[in-house]
Motif scaffolding. Sequence first.
Motif, PDB file in Angstrom:
ATOM      1  N   THR A  70       0.840  -1.192   0.000  1.00 14.13           N
ATOM      2  CA  THR A  70       0.000   0.000   0.000  1.00 14.13           C
ATOM      3  C   THR A  70       0.877   1.245   0.000  1.00 14.13           C
ATOM      4  OG1 THR A  70      -0.157   0.035   2.428  1.00 14.13           O
ATOM      5  CG2 THR A  70      -1.887  -1.152   1.206  1.00 14.13           C
ATOM      6  N   HIS A  71       2.051   1.138   0.632  1.00  8.74           N
ATOM      7  CA  HIS A  71       3.093   2.160   0.568  1.00  8.74           C
ATOM      8  C   HIS A  71       4.327   1.574   1.241  1.00  8.74           C
ATOM      9  CE1 HIS A  71       1.385   2.751   4.547  1.00  8.74           C
ATOM     10  NE2 HIS A  71       2.415   3.510   4.897  1.00  8.74           N
ATOM     11  N   GLU A  78       6.063   5.459  -5.979  1.00  7.20           N
ATOM     12  CA  GLU A  78       6.517   4.855  -4.724  1.00  7.20           C
ATOM     13  C   GLU A  78       7.914   4.266  -4.877  1.00  7.20           C
ATOM     14  OE1 GLU A  78       5.282   4.374  -0.643  1.00  7.20           O
ATOM     15  OE2 GLU A  78       4.760   5.634  -2.350  1.00  7.20           O
ATOM     16  N   SER A 121       1.149   6.011  -2.613  1.00  9.70           N
ATOM     17  CA  SER A 121       0.217   5.218  -1.812  1.00  9.70           C
ATOM     18  C   SER A 121      -0.972   4.777  -2.651  1.00  9.70           C
ATOM     19  CB  SER A 121      -0.288   6.033  -0.616  1.00  9.70           C
ATOM     20  OG  SER A 121       0.728   6.289   0.318  1.00  9.70           O
TER      21      SER A 121
END
Length: 313
Positions: free
Chosen positions: A149-150, A173, A232
């Motif tokens: 998700t991150h 990311e 994210s």
Amino acid sequence: MSHTRRLLRVTIIVAVFLAASFGAFLVLFGRSPLPQPPPLTEPMPFAAPPLGMAVFQLPTGMTHRSAAFAYQGGSFFDKRDFAMTAVLVKHPRGDLLIDTGFGRDIDAQLRLMPAAFRAITSYERGTSAADQLDAKGYDRHALRSIVLTHAHWDHVSGVPDFPGTRVWVTPEEHHFIVDDGALSAVARSFTSTQYEEYGFEGGRYLAFSRSHDVYGDGSIVIVPAPGHTPGSVIIFLALPTGERYALVGDLVWQLEGITERLERPWLTRWLTETDPSAVRENILRMSAIAARFPELIIVPAHDARGFAQMPRL
């Protein structure tokens, strides 16, 4: 100056100071919900999840915080155990592990974080996701990828426990991991990790303008939700049993962030968010989705209440 007048002046000064202090406290910590978003009118997107698809939580530990740390207006006396949980999504075309929680080397990894952060972080280790899967006799060949998700420390810690497994990240990311300082230091230390970038070639999904449908069946759909970190994401899951989940990562730390539209307090926003305005926009998107579809199970990455509705392996 008479004693009475002197006392009055001191009283006024103290009152002004206390009023200013109280005002500053309200600005920094007082409950201040974001505005109500426009209602969402579109239907839930179609999904055809295959038989055999399932989702399981793999709790790996916790950190000890308070509601005041998690969202503006939360109480300092409302103690919250922040969940550190990986999610295994079983799918006939290849399983996915969403985040990893605490890995086998979390103690050493935490030493890569700034001293000030370590000083305010109290945590308890559980069993790593890798060890839980091994204990159940899970076939690692069924695991297609780890999806982040991150890339903060508590979401990537277990990546080295899955050598050779690809890690899916957005280009933004990936750049955050390589170039963005202390907050991605743990992920950057994994020199042998195979990162694989993906994009959002799909169209609108609920309140989000772009999407990535992993298997083309609507069962696992990823949408961009930047702000906490540049890349994210939020991951929507649709199961053959009818349940639907929204894994919102660290868009909010506790469910009140979405149900009551409460962003993080000023200090934690300043310390942890790369774009607070983008976080606000995505909170309002998810708030509108939650109001439109109350049956949707919303799972912030650190709220045990969301995971309580997800079976363990």
